[in-house]
Design an enzyme around this catalytic site. Structure first.
Site, PDB file in Angstrom:
ATOM      1  N   ASP A 252      19.647  38.731  63.739  1.00  0.00           N
ATOM      2  CA  ASP A 252      20.773  37.936  64.235  1.00  0.00           C
ATOM      3  C   ASP A 252      21.120  38.366  65.650  1.00  0.00           C
ATOM      4  O   ASP A 252      21.619  39.462  65.873  1.00  0.00           O
ATOM      5  CB  ASP A 252      22.013  38.121  63.346  1.00  0.00           C
ATOM      6  CG  ASP A 252      23.211  37.381  63.923  1.00  0.00           C
ATOM      7  OD1 ASP A 252      23.169  36.141  63.930  1.00  0.00           O
ATOM      8  OD2 ASP A 252      24.157  38.022  64.405  1.00  0.00           O
TER       9      ASP A 252
ATOM     10  N   TYR B 186      24.725  38.046  73.790  1.00  0.00           N
ATOM     11  CA  TYR B 186      24.410  39.481  73.647  1.00  0.00           C
ATOM     12  C   TYR B 186      23.472  39.970  74.761  1.00  0.00           C
ATOM     13  O   TYR B 186      23.289  41.170  74.934  1.00  0.00           O
ATOM     14  CB  TYR B 186      23.746  39.783  72.293  1.00  0.00           C
ATOM     15  CG  TYR B 186      24.602  39.492  71.073  1.00  0.00           C
ATOM     16  CD1 TYR B 186      25.959  39.197  71.185  1.00  0.00           C
ATOM     17  CD2 TYR B 186      24.047  39.520  69.797  1.00  0.00           C
ATOM     18  CE1 TYR B 186      26.725  38.917  70.062  1.00  0.00           C
ATOM     19  CE2 TYR B 186      24.812  39.252  68.670  1.00  0.00           C
ATOM     20  CZ  TYR B 186      26.150  38.941  68.813  1.00  0.00           C
ATOM     21  OH  TYR B 186      26.894  38.668  67.696  1.00  0.00           O
TER      22      TYR B 186
ATOM     23  N   HIS C   8      29.002  30.006  68.450  1.00  0.00           N
ATOM     24  CA  HIS C   8      29.507  31.382  68.353  1.00  0.00           C
ATOM     25  C   HIS C   8      30.997  31.434  68.012  1.00  0.00           C
ATOM     26  O   HIS C   8      31.466  32.361  67.348  1.00  0.00           O
ATOM     27  CB  HIS C   8      29.248  32.099  69.681  1.00  0.00           C
ATOM     28  CG  HIS C   8      29.108  33.573  69.573  1.00  0.00           C
ATOM     29  ND1 HIS C   8      28.184  34.297  70.267  1.00  0.00           N
ATOM     30  CD2 HIS C   8      29.790  34.488  68.835  1.00  0.00           C
ATOM     31  CE1 HIS C   8      28.309  35.581  69.982  1.00  0.00           C
ATOM     32  NE2 HIS C   8      29.281  35.729  69.110  1.00  0.00           N
TER      33      HIS C   8
ATOM     34  N   LYS D  81      22.984  32.266  68.698  1.00  0.00           N
ATOM     35  CA  LYS D  81      24.274  31.571  68.820  1.00  0.00           C
ATOM     36  C   LYS D  81      24.446  31.020  70.228  1.00  0.00           C
ATOM     37  O   LYS D  81      24.098  31.690  71.205  1.00  0.00           O
ATOM     38  CB  LYS D  81      25.431  32.549  68.528  1.00  0.00           C
ATOM     39  CG  LYS D  81      25.210  33.432  67.327  1.00  0.00           C
ATOM     40  CD  LYS D  81      26.398  34.331  67.027  1.00  0.00           C
ATOM     41  CE  LYS D  81      26.055  35.332  65.926  1.00  0.00           C
ATOM     42  NZ  LYS D  81      25.281  36.508  66.390  1.00  0.00           N
TER      43      LYS D  81
HETATM   44  P1  NDP Z   1      28.453  46.725  61.600  1.00  0.00           P
HETATM   45  O1  NDP Z   1      29.408  46.644  60.456  1.00  0.00           O
HETATM   46  O2  NDP Z   1      27.065  46.287  61.395  1.00  0.00           O
HETATM   47  O3  NDP Z   1      28.494  48.230  62.128  1.00  0.00           O
HETATM   48  C1  NDP Z   1      27.716  48.633  63.219  1.00  0.00           C
HETATM   49  C2  NDP Z   1      28.173  50.017  63.643  1.00  0.00           C
HETATM   50  O4  NDP Z   1      27.951  50.945  62.611  1.00  0.00           O
HETATM   51  C3  NDP Z   1      27.450  50.544  64.843  1.00  0.00           C
HETATM   52  O5  NDP Z   1      28.379  51.337  65.573  1.00  0.00           O
HETATM   53  C4  NDP Z   1      26.356  51.422  64.225  1.00  0.00           C
HETATM   54  O6  NDP Z   1      26.018  52.442  65.149  1.00  0.00           O
HETATM   55  C5  NDP Z   1      27.031  51.963  63.001  1.00  0.00           C
HETATM   56  N1  NDP Z   1      26.159  52.136  61.822  1.00  0.00           N
HETATM   57  C6  NDP Z   1      25.163  51.317  61.420  1.00  0.00           C
HETATM   58  N2  NDP Z   1      24.649  51.728  60.253  1.00  0.00           N
HETATM   59  C7  NDP Z   1      25.331  52.832  59.902  1.00  0.00           C
HETATM   60  C8  NDP Z   1      25.258  53.708  58.796  1.00  0.00           C
HETATM   61  N3  NDP Z   1      24.364  53.512  57.818  1.00  0.00           N
HETATM   62  N4  NDP Z   1      26.112  54.771  58.764  1.00  0.00           N
HETATM   63  C9  NDP Z   1      27.027  54.958  59.753  1.00  0.00           C
HETATM   64  N5  NDP Z   1      27.144  54.157  60.816  1.00  0.00           N
HETATM   65  C10 NDP Z   1      26.304  53.101  60.894  1.00  0.00           C
HETATM   66  O7  NDP Z   1      29.165  45.959  62.817  1.00  0.00           O
HETATM   67  P2  NDP Z   1      28.767  44.820  63.862  1.00  0.00           P
HETATM   68  O8  NDP Z   1      30.055  44.387  64.433  1.00  0.00           O
HETATM   69  O9  NDP Z   1      27.689  45.253  64.752  1.00  0.00           O
HETATM   70  O10 NDP Z   1      28.260  43.598  62.959  1.00  0.00           O
HETATM   71  C11 NDP Z   1      26.910  43.401  62.607  1.00  0.00           C
HETATM   72  C12 NDP Z   1      26.316  42.212  63.319  1.00  0.00           C
HETATM   73  O11 NDP Z   1      27.120  41.051  63.118  1.00  0.00           O
HETATM   74  C13 NDP Z   1      26.274  42.337  64.842  1.00  0.00           C
HETATM   75  O12 NDP Z   1      25.291  43.205  65.309  1.00  0.00           O
HETATM   76  C14 NDP Z   1      26.065  40.893  65.229  1.00  0.00           C
HETATM   77  O13 NDP Z   1      24.737  40.506  65.004  1.00  0.00           O
HETATM   78  C15 NDP Z   1      27.035  40.213  64.271  1.00  0.00           C
HETATM   79  N6  NDP Z   1      28.382  40.051  64.870  1.00  0.00           N
HETATM   80  C16 NDP Z   1      28.800  38.776  65.123  1.00  0.00           C
HETATM   81  C17 NDP Z   1      30.038  38.529  65.655  1.00  0.00           C
HETATM   82  C18 NDP Z   1      30.447  37.127  65.906  1.00  0.00           C
HETATM   83  O14 NDP Z   1      31.429  36.900  66.618  1.00  0.00           O
HETATM   84  N7  NDP Z   1      29.752  36.150  65.358  1.00  0.00           N
HETATM   85  C19 NDP Z   1      30.970  39.617  66.008  1.00  0.00           C
HETATM   86  C20 NDP Z   1      30.460  40.936  65.670  1.00  0.00           C
HETATM   87  C21 NDP Z   1      29.230  41.106  65.116  1.00  0.00           C
HETATM   88  P3  NDP Z   1      24.479  52.806  65.545  1.00  0.00           P
HETATM   89  O15 NDP Z   1      23.848  51.567  66.135  1.00  0.00           O
HETATM   90  O16 NDP Z   1      24.651  53.899  66.530  1.00  0.00           O
HETATM   91  O17 NDP Z   1      23.817  53.227  64.269  1.00  0.00           O
END
Ligand code: NDP
Length: 294
Positions: free
Chosen positions: A46, A51, A109, A76
């Site tokens: 995704d 991005y 988006h 998006k």
């Molecule tokens: P997530 O809930 O996926 O959390 C991501 C965060 O958690 C990062 O800081 C990552 O850091 C950390 N992380 C990942 N796996 C672990 C783990 N197993 N243990 C501890 N920490 C962990 O949040 P997102 O907001 O990134 O949401 C996921 C996806 O949703 C986005 O990447 C995007 O594709 C989408 N999204 C869409 C939005 C919209 O407006 N449509 C808004 C926000 C997100 P690290 O990378 O350092 O591991």
């Protein structure tokens, strides 16, 4: 290698129930993260025009050697590209950067509540792209109930997904029920509650005592429990990580099951506090971000 079960979209297209998100993944780390995910068994990525990493997602997919049809690519359209012709061109930009002819899922988006006609025109462009076979499914993101109702009343194709903030602290139960009534798949962003901790304010869902107790009982992590909770409630989940160990950890959620009382205990963690921007406040004035050409 873990294989991820599919969910079926309302037009019959299959989508893997779990994919890799790449929001805030810097372009120079994106290819490595996507490569690692594909190696581990992820088959859904995704991304988004906004991005700034579609090109790197495309590079990693091509380099993987995995047949194109075996990978589900979702992206998006950003609000600067809303409008019928603008959104058709937005497809060209995204497909060009990703280096593919066809996208599996293309979504808007955000709603632009103060310029909803533009949002509708953008959605009608998605309908055209679907009719032309340039995308296999279309949908929306961050739409609230009233936006979904207006969209359904004024356009032809029911969106396949609404990608919204869903984690234990903010569940949007009423909106999810509305999705269910119309056959719209709820796709959870921040499925492990990233938005509750990466901005450095608020309480992290990863440190929640209830979730940690459930995790300990299963020999799993808090992140895995939250993903399992989402999957068992029928959602599509798209956790983001750039770290190989976490990319693997987030995929290892198909070998355990939460009991009804554990599911209910997580449901009770709702706080009513939205982490992301209030969808009604999104305007071109305060969220404009021109999307470069391919
Ligand atoms: P997530 O809930 O996926 O959390 C991501 C965060 O958690 C990062 O800081 C990552 O850091 C950390 N992380 C990942 N796996 C672990 C783990 N197993 N243990 C501890 N920490 C962990 O949040 P997102 O907001 O990134 O949401 C996921 C996806 O949703 C986005 O990447 C995007 O594709 C989408 N999204 C869409 C939005 C919209 O407006 N449509 C808004 C926000 C997100 P690290 O990378 O350092 O591991």
């Amino acid at each position: 290698m873990t294989s991820v079960p599919n969910l079926r979209l309302n037009n019959g297209v299959n989508i893997p129930a779990l994919g890799l998100g790449v929001f805030q993944t810097p372009p120079n780390e994106t290819a490595a993260a996507v490569t690692e995910a594909l190696r581990a068994g992820y088959r859904h990525i995704d991304t988004a025009a906004a991005y700034g990493n579609e090109r790197e997602v495309g590079e990693a997919i091509r380099r993987s050697g995995i047949p194109r049809r075996d990978i589900f690519i979702e992206t998006k359209i950003w609000i600067d590209d809303y409008g019928f012709n603008e959104t058709l061109h937005g497809f060209d930009k995204s497909a060009g950067k990703l280096g593919v002819e066809q996208l599996d899922l293309l979504i808007l988006h955000q709603a632009l509540p103060s310029a909803f006609d533009k949002t509708l025109a953008a959605y009608r462009a998605l309908e055209r792209l679907l009719a032309e076979g340039k995308v296999r499914a279309i949908g929306v993101s961050n739409f609230m109930a009233e936006h979904i109702e207006r969209l359904l009343a004024q356009t032809e194709i029911v969106p396949a997904v609404n990608q919204i903030e869903v984690h234990p602290y903010f569940q949007q139960a009423a909106l999810q029920r509305l999705h269910g009534q119309h056959g719209i798949l709820t796709q959870a962003w921040s499925p492990i509650g990233g938005i509750t901790f990466y901005r450095g304010n608020g309480r992290s869902s990863l440190e929640d005592a209830t979730i940690l107790a459930i995790a300990r009982a299963h020999g799993k992590s808090a992140a895995q429990v939250m993903l399992r909770w989402g999957l068992q409630q029928g959602r599509s989940v798209i956790p983001k990580s750039v770290r190989p160990a976490r990319i693997a950890e987030n995929l290892a959620v198909f070998d355990f099951e939460l009991a009804p009382d554990e599911m209910a205990a997580i449901d009770e963690l709702e706080t009513g506090i939205r982490g992301g921007p209030e969808p009604d406040f999104i305007t071109l004035d305060n969220f404009s971000r021109p999307i470069p050409e391919a």
